[in-house]
Each structure stands twice: as structure tokens, then as C-alpha cells.
Design an enzyme around this catalytic site. Sequence first.
Site, PDB file in Angstrom:
ATOM      1  N   SER A  48       0.840  -1.187   0.000  1.00 34.09           N
ATOM      2  CA  SER A  48       0.000   0.000   0.000  1.00 34.09           C
ATOM      3  C   SER A  48       0.885   1.251   0.000  1.00 34.09           C
ATOM      4  CB  SER A  48      -0.960  -0.040   1.199  1.00 34.09           C
ATOM      5  OG  SER A  48      -1.994   0.896   1.041  1.00 34.09           O
ATOM      6  N   ASP A 185      -5.533  -3.118  -3.239  1.00 33.87           N
ATOM      7  CA  ASP A 185      -4.591  -2.988  -2.133  1.00 33.87           C
ATOM      8  C   ASP A 185      -4.078  -4.320  -1.595  1.00 33.87           C
ATOM      9  OD1 ASP A 185      -3.289  -2.239   0.280  1.00 33.87           O
ATOM     10  OD2 ASP A 185      -4.600  -0.506   0.460  1.00 33.87           O
TER      11      ASP A 185
END
Length: 319
Positions: A48, A185
Amino acid sequence: MPSPETMRILSLAGGGYLGLFTAVTLAALEARVGEPLGRRFDLIAGTSVGGILAIGLAYEVPMQSMVDLFREKGRQVFSARALPSGAIGRMVDLSRSVLSPKYSGEALRLALEQELGTRTLGEALHPVVIPAVNVTRSLTKIFKTPHSAASRGDEALRAVDVAMATCAAPGYFPAVRIGDDLFADGGMFAVAPDMVALHEAEHFMKVRAAQVRMLSIGTATGAYQPSGGARSDDGAVAWFRDGRLLLTLVSVQQQHVQAMMEDRLRERYLRIDAPWPEDAGLGIDVATPKASQTLTALARAAVDGTDNQILDTFLQARP
């Protein structure tokens, strides 16, 4: 390739705008060693926002530039709003991600393109692994530089696309198309990519765990607790309020991975993080000046509070 004595790994966790904590920490460490920090590690892992920073390190982007990017672009990428107060304010905030992602991601992509241009993973100066999720096929994906014979196939991908994919948190940013598939993500399975990095070292780079030394940096979510506490009958509104569900997942994943890595690597594992500050107004997408000041202060305190001799062991120059 790493020396036969020690392989040095840097692992960077995810957490949205909380990644400013990580960026400030990295900038302080880079100033400490007096050269691009990526040169001090044989493998860099990031998920991320940690993936964005890992990619920056892989191309030797100055970490102070990444800190400046957070401070200057954070309110364009995320929001200048503080955490909502009151039931109506929280409902309005939740409604922003009901039918579509809360943010377009366009400001983030533009900022990354200004830093990275069109460079590909094959052009990275240092090995990197970046977790993401193939949401088209419901599969995990580790994007990699071609640092070993078994780690090829992603070298033609643009670094910006990979960075956007690993931080495309569901509900916050749209999924990112790479080839025929959509990606989101990597924090859905590896908020802290420590185990991903260790597996890469052992399985693909043929390095024994006994040879690995790992520095892991969090996002100031240690011991996170939701404001107002928790109730046994909490429903969706309570769980999603103030990013509670996501922050809980970020915190507990990091705690669990840290415990496993401490068991596996013992004194060859160092974790830099900070306890969650109570009532500090922090959040995954809170990019207010107050949040920036708090995260910066927490990072500086975390670095200052780390034993210098131990830290120097993890930052030694590669032979």
C-alpha cells in the site's frame, strides 16, 4: 545479490496517510547514513503506501522528497477534512464511498508520475517486492523486480501502475487495471509485508532465514483502539465509523506479523513503530496539518528512541 553472511531486508507497512510516519522515519534514516537508503538493503518490501515508499527507495528517490509529497499533495489525494464528529457527520462521510470509491486516485497518480515518470520495474536500482490483490480473479499477487531467475515477468510493468495497484484500498480508490485484470490494495492480505519478504529471500533467492536481518517500519498503529470503545452489538455503521474496521485490520496484522518475525529472526529483526495516540484525530485518509504534525513528531520520537548501536547494525553498508 546478498553476501553469504547476511541479507538485509527493509519492510514497509501500509496505512494510507499514516504512511507519513514511515516517510519521515525513512528520511531520518537516510540522513543518518548519508546516501540513498536503498543502497543499504538487498531487498525492499512494501504494501500500500509502504509500496509507494518501497518503489521510491528502489529508484533512489530522496525520502525527504517523499515526505514533501505527503505534506504538499496529501489534501489533494485524500481530504483536508478532519475526522467527522457527530452522527450526521459520520453518516455523510460513510456515504462518500457507498456507490463509488471515496477518491478518484487521479491526484495520486499525477504526483507519482512526476516522481517516477515512465520507469519500469526492470529499471529499478534495487530489488523490491510489492503485494497486491488481483480482484478480477481473487488471487494474491506479488509484483517483483527481476532480481532472481525465479522472479521475472513483471519487469516491463510501469512502477507507477504497480504503486497505484498496491494502494488501491477498496472503497477509497478505484481498482487499477494492469493487463487484462484489476488489482487492489495488498493490505487485504499483507499489510505488513515482512513474511512476504522473508519468503522471497528463502524460496526465490535461496537465502536461509539465519542469514537474514530485517528492519520493519510500521504506520503508528501499534495498540490501536477505536475512539469510544467497542460494543458487542456494533453494526456496519459503528465498524466503518472513523475507519475503525480498516484501522483494526492494519493494527492487528502488523502485531501478528511482528510476533512471528520476532520468533523467527529474534535479534536479527528490528521493528520501528509508535503507539496509537489517543484522540489525535488520525485516520487512514486524514491529511490535516494537525495529523501531519502528529505523525512527524511520532516518527522523530520513534527514531530517537531506537538504540543507536542496534540501529547502526541494521543500516550497515553492503559489502
